[in-house]
Write a protein that holds these residues in place. Sequence first.
Motif, mmCIF file in Angstrom:
data_model
loop_
_atom_site.group_PDB
_atom_site.id
_atom_site.type_symbol
_atom_site.label_atom_id
_atom_site.label_comp_id
_atom_site.label_asym_id
_atom_site.label_seq_id
_atom_site.Cartn_x
_atom_site.Cartn_y
_atom_site.Cartn_z
ATOM 1 N N MET A 107 28.225 36.334 50.826
ATOM 2 C CA MET A 107 28.837 37.110 51.908
ATOM 3 C C MET A 107 29.724 36.235 52.801
ATOM 4 S SD MET A 107 28.101 40.280 51.571
ATOM 5 C CE MET A 107 28.103 40.176 49.801
ATOM 6 N N ILE A 108 29.324 34.978 53.007
ATOM 7 C CA ILE A 108 30.178 34.050 53.771
ATOM 8 C C ILE A 108 31.482 33.809 53.027
ATOM 9 C CG2 ILE A 108 30.393 31.645 54.529
ATOM 10 C CD1 ILE A 108 27.396 31.791 55.308
ATOM 11 N N LEU A 109 31.401 33.623 51.715
ATOM 12 C CA LEU A 109 32.624 33.413 50.920
ATOM 13 C C LEU A 109 33.529 34.645 50.964
ATOM 14 C CD1 LEU A 109 31.199 31.470 47.852
ATOM 15 C CD2 LEU A 109 32.608 30.583 49.717
ATOM 16 N N VAL A 110 32.943 35.843 50.889
ATOM 17 C CA VAL A 110 33.733 37.072 50.989
ATOM 18 C C VAL A 110 34.418 37.133 52.356
ATOM 19 C CG1 VAL A 110 33.558 39.588 51.177
ATOM 20 C CG2 VAL A 110 32.432 38.407 49.308
ATOM 21 N N ILE A 116 41.352 34.664 55.011
ATOM 22 C CA ILE A 116 42.560 34.112 54.384
ATOM 23 C C ILE A 116 43.592 35.218 54.175
ATOM 24 C CG2 ILE A 116 43.476 33.122 52.235
ATOM 25 C CD1 ILE A 116 40.777 31.513 52.108
ATOM 26 N N PHE A 117 43.157 36.367 53.659
ATOM 27 C CA PHE A 117 44.090 37.481 53.468
ATOM 28 C C PHE A 117 44.623 37.995 54.796
ATOM 29 C CE2 PHE A 117 42.782 37.734 49.064
ATOM 30 C CZ PHE A 117 43.941 38.174 48.446
ATOM 31 N N LEU A 119 45.160 36.222 57.476
ATOM 32 C CA LEU A 119 46.184 35.265 57.917
ATOM 33 C C LEU A 119 47.475 35.430 57.127
ATOM 34 C CD1 LEU A 119 43.993 32.076 58.453
ATOM 35 C CD2 LEU A 119 45.103 33.475 60.208
ATOM 36 N N ILE A 120 47.352 35.689 55.831
ATOM 37 C CA ILE A 120 48.547 35.917 55.007
ATOM 38 C C ILE A 120 49.273 37.167 55.489
ATOM 39 C CG2 ILE A 120 49.358 36.550 52.691
ATOM 40 C CD1 ILE A 120 47.076 34.753 51.580
ATOM 41 N N VAL A 121 48.541 38.248 55.746
ATOM 42 C CA VAL A 121 49.157 39.490 56.215
ATOM 43 C C VAL A 121 49.801 39.279 57.580
ATOM 44 C CG1 VAL A 121 48.639 41.829 57.028
ATOM 45 C CG2 VAL A 121 47.738 41.041 54.847
ATOM 46 N N LYS A 122 49.133 38.537 58.450
ATOM 47 C CA LYS A 122 49.704 38.270 59.780
ATOM 48 C C LYS A 122 50.978 37.441 59.679
ATOM 49 C CE LYS A 122 48.698 36.566 64.341
ATOM 50 N NZ LYS A 122 47.743 36.067 65.283
#
Length: 176
Positions: A107-110, A116-117, A119-122
């Motif tokens: 769950m931490i990895l998810v 990360i996604f 930040l990419i979207v932002k």
Amino acid sequence: MEKSKNLILDVEESPKKIHEWFLFSIQHVLAMLVACITVPLLTGLPIAATIISAGIGTFIYILITKGKSPVFLSSSFAYLSPMSSALSIGLIGKASGMNYLALIIGMILVGLIYCIFALIVKTVGTKWLNKVLPPIVIGPIIMVIGLSLAGSAISNITSANISNSPLYNWAALSCG
């Protein structure tokens, strides 16, 4: 961005009238109850821990978004199979017990992947995401998930009986 005529509220809007707030809160309570109770029941995890985790996650989300998007974060049915697998890692042949560490790490990895996604979207925006996952793809996927769960929902409602009585449980039917 063009505002959709079908949405009652956009992402940065909040209800204006008291009945809209009431409907908004009922929607969130129902979503919370389904996810925070059903998912732990299916995985064998404690319901209280799920509700507390969902509440903490919601408060963190509201702080990060500065209250612009009042959403309740909860459990997801999408993770039922991976959660069950993580809980059973290394427990082959044992009669009881769960591998909570594998579940926590997963769950931490998810969560990190979500960050990360985000930040990419932002940074880049959402145009690429709309090209990879257009509504014409997402809509039917959601419909297939809902339709595939409809049979088990009906089965659960009609199989709930009181003291092995052959009659239907009217409380379960009316709740369903």
